[in-house]
Design an enzyme around this catalytic site. Sequence first.
Site, mmCIF file in Angstrom:
data_model
loop_
_atom_site.group_PDB
_atom_site.id
_atom_site.type_symbol
_atom_site.label_atom_id
_atom_site.label_comp_id
_atom_site.label_asym_id
_atom_site.label_seq_id
_atom_site.Cartn_x
_atom_site.Cartn_y
_atom_site.Cartn_z
ATOM 1 N N ARG A 183 0.841 -1.199 0.000
ATOM 2 C CA ARG A 183 0.000 0.000 0.000
ATOM 3 C C ARG A 183 0.868 1.237 0.000
ATOM 4 N NH1 ARG A 183 -5.139 0.510 1.807
ATOM 5 N NH2 ARG A 183 -4.738 2.486 0.772
ATOM 6 N N ARG A 188 -2.091 6.679 7.686
ATOM 7 C CA ARG A 188 -1.655 5.421 8.316
ATOM 8 C C ARG A 188 -0.401 5.644 9.123
ATOM 9 N NH1 ARG A 188 -3.727 0.438 6.781
ATOM 10 N NH2 ARG A 188 -2.697 -0.117 8.707
ATOM 11 N N ARG A 202 -3.767 7.065 -3.962
ATOM 12 C CA ARG A 202 -3.386 5.840 -3.267
ATOM 13 C C ARG A 202 -3.007 4.793 -4.310
ATOM 14 N NH1 ARG A 202 -7.655 8.092 -0.423
ATOM 15 N NH2 ARG A 202 -7.497 8.065 1.859
ATOM 16 N N GLU A 234 -11.716 7.357 -5.487
ATOM 17 C CA GLU A 234 -12.047 7.061 -4.091
ATOM 18 C C GLU A 234 -13.479 7.519 -3.830
ATOM 19 O OE1 GLU A 234 -10.512 5.789 -1.247
ATOM 20 O OE2 GLU A 234 -8.800 5.154 -2.439
ATOM 21 N N TYR A 292 3.845 6.002 2.722
ATOM 22 C CA TYR A 292 2.914 7.130 2.820
ATOM 23 C C TYR A 292 3.738 8.397 2.841
ATOM 24 C CZ TYR A 292 -0.694 3.735 3.507
ATOM 25 O OH TYR A 292 -1.557 2.697 3.303
ATOM 26 N N ARG A 348 3.588 4.388 -16.085
ATOM 27 C CA ARG A 348 3.966 4.062 -17.471
ATOM 28 C C ARG A 348 5.262 4.777 -17.837
ATOM 29 N NH1 ARG A 348 1.387 -0.184 -17.951
ATOM 30 N NH2 ARG A 348 -0.830 -0.138 -18.368
ATOM 31 N N CYS A 364 -6.942 2.847 -12.855
ATOM 32 C CA CYS A 364 -7.230 3.997 -11.994
ATOM 33 C C CYS A 364 -8.712 3.975 -11.634
ATOM 34 C CB CYS A 364 -6.922 5.303 -12.704
ATOM 35 S SG CYS A 364 -5.197 5.521 -13.141
#
Length: 119
Positions: A6, A114, A88, A76, A106, A62, A73
């Site tokens: 993540r 997080r 994210r 959210e 992050y 890419r 893609c």
Amino acid sequence: MIRAIRGATQVGANSRDEILSGVTELVTEVMGRNRLTTDDVISVIFTATPDLTAEFPALAARKLGFHDVPLICASEIDVPGALPRVVRLMAHVDVERSRQDIQHVYLRGAVALRVDIAQ
């Protein structure tokens, strides 16, 4: 062994340059901290908060050489009070490492998402 990594970053503005720059930094950090090559990457899912519409985050990957890696893609969900301008990623990788050895990344303001696993 398949692992998921993540990561997230907050970009400064809804502009093509800001999105590409932020995602380039994020993908580069994920790859570097986890000692990965594109051959290790099975696929990557990118999401962006609804306020980021100037460019597809996958384009940055890419441009980094993810030519034959499946990328997608998505947007959210628009949760009231959510951190704005966030991209994210969830990368699925084929590596011989334990979950504890995976480095989630992050960056910038997204560290707040997080703090328990941000490096």
